[in-house]
Write a protein that holds these residues in place. Structure first.
Motif, PDB file in Angstrom:
ATOM      1  N   HIS A 165       0.787  -1.232   0.000  1.00 54.34           N
ATOM      2  CA  HIS A 165       0.000   0.000   0.000  1.00 54.34           C
ATOM      3  C   HIS A 165       0.819   1.283   0.000  1.00 54.34           C
ATOM      4  CE1 HIS A 165      -3.541  -2.453   0.730  1.00 54.34           C
ATOM      5  NE2 HIS A 165      -2.878  -3.043   1.709  1.00 54.34           N
TER       6      HIS A 165
ATOM      7  N   ARG B 157      -0.981   5.707   2.717  1.00 57.00           N
ATOM      8  CA  ARG B 157      -2.314   5.249   3.127  1.00 57.00           C
ATOM      9  C   ARG B 157      -2.446   4.969   4.623  1.00 57.00           C
ATOM     10  NH1 ARG B 157      -6.159   3.203  -0.444  1.00 57.00           N
ATOM     11  NH2 ARG B 157      -5.688   3.673  -2.589  1.00 57.00           N
ATOM     12  N   TRP B 158      -1.418   5.238   5.383  1.00 59.71           N
ATOM     13  CA  TRP B 158      -1.458   4.996   6.817  1.00 59.71           C
ATOM     14  C   TRP B 158      -1.855   6.289   7.499  1.00 59.71           C
ATOM     15  CZ3 TRP B 158      -0.388  -0.039   8.222  1.00 59.71           C
ATOM     16  CH2 TRP B 158       0.159  -0.836   7.220  1.00 59.71           C
TER      17      TRP B 158
ATOM     18  N   LEU C 218      -4.946   1.726   8.488  1.00 59.81           N
ATOM     19  CA  LEU C 218      -4.567   1.652   7.080  1.00 59.81           C
ATOM     20  C   LEU C 218      -5.801   2.017   6.272  1.00 59.81           C
ATOM     21  CD1 LEU C 218      -2.725   0.873   4.688  1.00 59.81           C
ATOM     22  CD2 LEU C 218      -3.456  -1.498   5.035  1.00 59.81           C
ATOM     23  N   ASP C 219      -5.699   3.024   5.432  1.00 59.89           N
ATOM     24  CA  ASP C 219      -6.814   3.487   4.607  1.00 59.89           C
ATOM     25  C   ASP C 219      -6.795   2.739   3.284  1.00 59.89           C
ATOM     26  OD1 ASP C 219      -8.734   4.792   3.140  1.00 59.89           O
ATOM     27  OD2 ASP C 219      -7.856   6.790   3.352  1.00 59.89           O
ATOM     28  N   THR C 220      -7.710   1.812   3.132  1.00 65.53           N
ATOM     29  CA  THR C 220      -7.807   1.060   1.878  1.00 65.53           C
ATOM     30  C   THR C 220      -8.993   1.532   1.045  1.00 65.53           C
ATOM     31  OG1 THR C 220      -9.055  -0.681   2.992  1.00 65.53           O
ATOM     32  CG2 THR C 220      -6.663  -0.987   2.804  1.00 65.53           C
ATOM     33  N   SER C 221      -9.568   2.697   1.404  1.00 63.85           N
ATOM     34  CA  SER C 221     -10.695   3.231   0.638  1.00 63.85           C
ATOM     35  C   SER C 221     -10.234   3.665  -0.744  1.00 63.85           C
ATOM     36  CB  SER C 221     -11.338   4.407   1.376  1.00 63.85           C
ATOM     37  OG  SER C 221     -10.438   5.501   1.442  1.00 63.85           O
ATOM     38  N   THR C 222     -11.159   3.719  -1.673  1.00 64.00           N
ATOM     39  CA  THR C 222     -10.844   4.090  -3.043  1.00 64.00           C
ATOM     40  C   THR C 222     -10.326   5.510  -3.149  1.00 64.00           C
ATOM     41  OG1 THR C 222     -12.566   2.585  -3.809  1.00 64.00           O
ATOM     42  CG2 THR C 222     -11.799   4.224  -5.387  1.00 64.00           C
ATOM     43  N   ASN C 223     -10.974   6.436  -2.417  1.00 62.70           N
ATOM     44  CA  ASN C 223     -10.588   7.839  -2.548  1.00 62.70           C
ATOM     45  C   ASN C 223      -9.523   8.278  -1.548  1.00 62.70           C
ATOM     46  OD1 ASN C 223     -12.037   7.875  -0.201  1.00 62.70           O
ATOM     47  ND2 ASN C 223     -13.527   9.408  -0.870  1.00 62.70           N
ATOM     48  N   GLN C 224      -9.057   7.395  -0.714  1.00 64.77           N
ATOM     49  CA  GLN C 224      -7.999   7.676   0.270  1.00 64.77           C
ATOM     50  C   GLN C 224      -8.330   8.903   1.122  1.00 64.77           C
ATOM     51  OE1 GLN C 224      -3.948   7.492  -1.256  1.00 64.77           O
ATOM     52  NE2 GLN C 224      -4.659   6.345  -3.022  1.00 64.77           N
TER      53      GLN C 224
ATOM     54  N   LYS D 238      -9.949   8.662   4.239  1.00 67.18           N
ATOM     55  CA  LYS D 238     -10.272   8.241   5.603  1.00 67.18           C
ATOM     56  C   LYS D 238      -9.591   9.158   6.615  1.00 67.18           C
ATOM     57  CE  LYS D 238     -10.361   4.063   8.416  1.00 67.18           C
ATOM     58  NZ  LYS D 238     -10.182   2.617   8.415  1.00 67.18           N
TER      59      LYS D 238
END
Length: 179
Positions: free
Chosen positions: A131, A135-136, A149-155, A157
Motif C-alpha cells: 500500500h 495510506r497509513w 490503514l486506509d484502503t478506501s478508493t478515494n484515500q 479516511k
C-alpha cells in the motif's frame, strides 16, 4: 494467515495498551493461538515491538521526502532484524479433510511472543509493500490516537472507525446548531 492478517496484527499491537497481559490478549483476540499463550514476562518485548511499530507509523505520517522514507525503512528493518520471520507452510484447519494452506512466520515450537513480534514486523513491512506509505493514518477524533490503514478508493479516511467518525460528526453538528 495471509499478509492482510499480519497487517492487522501490526496495527493491533501498535494501538494496544500494553499495561498487562490481559490487555494484550484483548488486542490479539482474533489470534487466540497466540493470545492464550502469552505471559506477563512477554510484556517488555511486546512493548519494545509496539514502540518500533509506532515510530514507523509516525514516520509514514510525517511530511513526504527522503528523510521520512529512510526513517520508515530503518524502523521496519530494525524490527525485522530483531524479530525475523521464519516462514513455514502450514495446512491445518481445513474443512472436509482438505488442508487450509497458509504461512506461519515462526516455527511450530516458537514461543507465542516470538511469533507475534515477527508477525507484526512482517505485517507492517508487507503493508508498506502493498500500500505504500501514504495510506497509513492516525485517527483525527478527539481523544483517539489509533493508527489505521486506509484502503478506501478515494484515500479520504480520517477516522479509525465509524464510531469515531460518528462521534466527531455529531459533535460538529451540535456545535453548528449552538452557534
Amino acid at each position: 494467515m495471509d499478509s492482510a492478517d499480519y497487517i492487522e496484527v501490526a496495527l493491533r499491537l501498535a494501538n494496544a495498551e500494553l499495561t498487562d497481559v490481559e490487555a494484550v490478549r484483548a488486542a490479539l483476540r482474533d489470534e487466540p493461538w497466540w493470545a492464550d499463550r502469552l505471559r506477563d514476562s512477554d510484556l517488555p518485548l511486546l512493548r519494545e515491538v509496539s514502540e518500533g511499530l509506532r515510530r514507523a507509523l509516525a514516520a509514514m505520517m510525517a511530511s513526504d521526502g527522503p528523510a521520512q522514507d529512510e526513517t520508515v525503512r530503518t524502523e521496519i528493518n530494525a524490527l525485522l532484524a530483531a524479530h525475523p520471520p521464519r516462514p513455514r507452510l502450514s495446512g491445518h484447519g481445513g474443512h472436509d479433510g482438505a488442508p487450509n494452506w497458509h504461512v506461519h512466520v515462526a516455527g511450530p515450537d516458537a514461543p507465542a511472543v516470538d511469533e507475534v513480534a515477527a508477525a507484526a514486523a512482517w505485517g507492517l513491512a508487507q503493508g508498506i509493500v502493498a500500500h505504500g506509505t501514504a495510506r497509513w493514518g492516525r485517527c483525527e477524533a478527539e481523544g483517539c490516537s489509533t493508527y489505521y490503514l486506509d484502503t478506501s478508493t478515494n484515500q479520504a479516511k480520517r477516522f479509525c472507525s465509524p464510531r469515531c467518525a460518528n462521534r466527531m460528526h455529531v459533535a460538529a453538528f451540535r456545535a453548528r446548531k449552538r452557534s
